[in-house]
Motif scaffolding. Structure first.
Motif, short mmCIF file in Angstrom:
data_model
loop_
_atom_site.label_atom_id
_atom_site.label_comp_id
_atom_site.label_asym_id
_atom_site.label_seq_id
_atom_site.Cartn_x
_atom_site.Cartn_y
_atom_site.Cartn_z
N GLY A 93 8.09 46.02 3.10
CA GLY A 93 7.06 46.23 2.00
C GLY A 93 5.97 45.20 1.98
O GLY A 93 4.98 45.07 2.90
N LEU A 94 5.45 44.74 0.59
CA LEU A 94 4.38 44.16 0.31
C LEU A 94 4.58 42.79 0.63
O LEU A 94 3.31 41.78 0.43
N ALA A 95 5.63 42.16 0.88
CA ALA A 95 5.91 40.83 1.13
C ALA A 95 4.92 40.53 2.47
O ALA A 95 4.69 39.17 2.58
N ASP A 96 4.91 41.43 3.23
CA ASP A 96 4.01 41.05 4.48
C ASP A 96 3.39 42.57 4.78
O ASP A 96 3.97 43.23 5.59
N PRO A 97 2.34 42.99 4.13
CA PRO A 97 1.59 44.29 4.30
C PRO A 97 1.16 44.46 5.84
O PRO A 97 1.10 45.72 6.06
N THR A 98 1.03 43.52 6.60
CA THR A 98 0.53 43.73 7.93
C THR A 98 1.83 44.28 9.04
O THR A 98 1.59 44.71 10.32
N ALA B 35 3.93 37.28 0.74
CA ALA B 35 2.52 37.82 0.08
C ALA B 35 2.86 38.55 -1.44
O ALA B 35 2.02 38.47 -2.26
N GLU B 36 4.01 38.94 -1.56
CA GLU B 36 4.22 39.65 -2.66
C GLU B 36 4.50 38.69 -3.84
O GLU B 36 4.42 39.25 -4.90
N SER B 37 4.73 37.56 -3.49
CA SER B 37 4.90 36.46 -4.77
C SER B 37 3.52 36.52 -5.35
O SER B 37 3.61 36.38 -6.61
N ARG B 38 2.33 36.72 -4.62
CA ARG B 38 1.17 36.58 -5.53
C ARG B 38 0.91 37.92 -6.08
O ARG B 38 0.38 38.01 -7.31
N LEU B 39 1.29 38.95 -5.48
CA LEU B 39 1.18 40.47 -6.28
C LEU B 39 2.18 40.31 -7.67
O LEU B 39 1.70 40.95 -8.46
N LEU C 19 8.35 41.89 12.70
CA LEU C 19 9.19 42.40 11.63
C LEU C 19 10.22 41.64 11.19
O LEU C 19 10.64 41.35 10.08
N THR C 20 10.81 41.14 12.56
CA THR C 20 12.10 40.25 12.10
C THR C 20 11.83 39.06 11.39
O THR C 20 12.65 38.46 10.55
N LEU C 21 10.67 38.22 11.78
CA LEU C 21 10.06 37.11 11.30
C LEU C 21 9.44 37.34 10.01
O LEU C 21 9.17 36.24 9.09
N ALA C 22 9.02 38.40 9.52
CA ALA C 22 8.30 38.58 8.28
C ALA C 22 9.39 38.39 7.22
O ALA C 22 10.50 38.42 7.04
N PRO C 23 8.54 38.00 6.10
CA PRO C 23 9.19 37.63 4.72
C PRO C 23 9.83 39.27 4.19
O PRO C 23 9.13 40.22 4.50
N LYS C 24 11.00 39.31 3.59
CA LYS C 24 11.63 40.46 3.48
C LYS C 24 11.56 40.87 1.88
O LYS C 24 11.53 39.93 0.96
N SER C 25 11.38 42.25 1.62
CA SER C 25 11.25 42.67 0.26
C SER C 25 11.85 44.17 0.34
O SER C 25 11.11 44.86 1.13
N ASN C 26 12.58 44.30 -0.46
CA ASN C 26 13.01 45.82 -0.74
C ASN C 26 12.46 46.67 -1.90
O ASN C 26 12.76 47.35 -2.48
#
Length: 461
Positions: free
Chosen positions: A325-330, A443-447, A361-368
């Motif tokens: 999700g928005l933890a890594d929008p890219t 990135a979601e921490s800033r959101l 995707l595997t290395l990206a920060p995760k958020s559900n």
């Protein structure tokens, strides 16, 4: 030890046989594949299925002749297990041990007419002579619902002892009425020790290689890796390697000869069966769990087995929003780009694009947080928490809207500093609800900080 599935069968639809003629088999086995020659002739020769062979078990009772047809005995068996674990062998043993008539249907080419003909023949024979018929159906999961339904009268009236074999989960592939009337026996994948026992027996037994070739320890280890728990595949590899050794006058099968004879291990993976669902499940969970090597392993298994790369790409697109999700929008951009690349260039080059997306995707920060938010909102709506739209948000672009108060009091955010204004947007009934709860990852921490600020300005709390 396991028989070769379908290889060298003499018992096909329309051919009934009596007791297993061992001498006849010996006379005609010379030119048959090693897996067929080493087919077990008794339950005691079967390897790796001890849980099904204990004294008093349904399988033992069927083979001993006091199970089928008795009030307490099973009238139908479904044998579920991976390839090379002995499903076909067990069916032959049940029929041959007690002299029952035996009929075999292959779900690959039999139709409803064939099923009904077998059932009618078994019914007549049961009524005239009382003789039981064993009906073996290989790959029963390939039968349609209509074909499976056609078996029900024969099973219910015990005109046949049905033995159906499948590599797929019968709870998905066998109709409920037939499944409920059958005893389900699950065959376990063979451990390496069991496969090795099969191989060594074949190497020394007179029905097999008769001691003409020995297997080095390194070759045995490689053979077990190639087999992957499939005894039939192990015997096929052994036969290929032994043939190469004997062709040059040798007596020992070493690893280099075996590698040359067996080019590559065929993956046990059915794109329409259990392996399909198990591997894609492990793949998704590995990406979600941030294990790059495991994710790439399952990706490679799917690619090598011929899985549709578009299916893989679609699952990555879903995962990018569901688990990142928005933890890594890219990540969503990367997944969509990989899907478009696969569609544009195809395989095998598309494997590179898929691998890049998998690693990203595997290395990206995760958020559900995204899927939790939308599902929570859906749950409220489905529960009836809809409410009326606040009047100032209603459409005011039609004649008479002002007379009913639509749009009255709406403040246009772009006219305000920062384009944010304090006013109510949600219906009264869900005004206190909070759906989106940002995580503190990526990135979601800033959101999360931004949403707290905006919510305070918009709602005043």
């Amino acid at each position: 030890m396991i028989a070769g599935k379908g290889a060298g069968r003499a018992h096909c639809y329309g051919h009934r046989v009596d007791l297993f003629d061992a001498a006849a088999e010996d006379r005609g086995d010379a030119g048959k594949p090693l897996a067929v020659r080493m087919r077990p002739r008794t339950l005691d020769e079967v390897v790796g299925q001890d849980h099904l062979l204990v004294a008093g078990s349904p399988l033992r009772r069927l083979v001993d002749g006091n199970g089928a047809g008795s009030p307490a005995g099973p009238s139908s068996l479904i044998l579920w297990g991976p390839p090379g674990t002995g499903k076909t062998t067990l069916a032959y043993l049940v029929s041959s041990a007690t002299g029952r008539s035996f009929t075999e249907l292959s779900a690959v080419n039999a139709g409803v007419k064939d099923v009904r003909a077998v059932v009618e023949s078994a019914r007549r024979q049961s009524g005239m002579s009382g003789r039981e018929t064993v009906l073996f159906i290989d790959e029963v999961h390939r039968f349609s619902k209509t074909q499976q339904d056609a078996l029900l009268p024969a099973v219910e009236n015990r005109w046949v002892t049905l033995i159906a074999a499948t590599t797929e989960n019968p709870y998905f592939s066998v109709v409920s009425p037939l499944l409920s009337r059958s005893l389900l026996l699950t065959l376990a994948p063979l451990e390496d020790g069991g496969v090795e026992e099969v191989v060594r027996r074949a190497a020394t037994d007179e029905r097999g290689l008769g001691g003409a070739v020995t297997v080095s320890d390194e070759a045995m280890s490689h053979l077990l890796r190639v087999a992957g728990g499939d005894a039939r595949r192990a015997l096929t590899a052994l036969e290929a390697g032994a043939g190469a050794v004997l062709a040059v006058g040798g007596t020992e099968l070493d690893v280099s000869t075996l590698e040359a004879a067996v080019d590559r291990a065929a993956l046990r993976y059915d794109r329409d069966g259990d392996q399909h669902y198990d591997v894609i499940s492990a793949f998704i969970k590995s990406v979600r769990g941030s294990d790059v090597d495991a994710a790439l392993h399952y990706l490679a298994r799917m690619i090598e087995a011929g899985e549709d790369p578009r299916f893989i790409a679609r699952r990555l697109v879903i995962l990018a929003s569901e688990d990142i999700g928005l933890a890594d929008p890219t990540s969503l951009l990367a997944a969509v780009a990989a899907a478009e690349a696969v569609a544009l260039i195809g395989m095998p080059e598309g494997r590179i694009n898929l691998a890049q997306a998998v690693i990203h995707l595997t290395l990206a920060p995760k958020s559900n947080a995204v899927i939790v938010a939308v599902d929570a909102a859906l749950a409220d709506v489905r529960a009836g928490l809809a409410g009326t739209v606040p009047p100032h948000l209603r459409d005011a672009h039609y004649g008479g809207a002002g007379k009913v108060g639509s749009g009255k009091g709406y403040v246009y955010p772009h006219d305000q500093p920062g384009a944010v204004v304090a006013q109510q947007y949600a219906p009264d009934v869900v005004l206190p609800r909070t759906y989106y709860r940002p995580t503190r990852y990526g990135a979601e921490s800033r959101l999360g900080e931004l949403w707290e600020t905006l919510r305070t300005r918009i709602r005043g709390s």
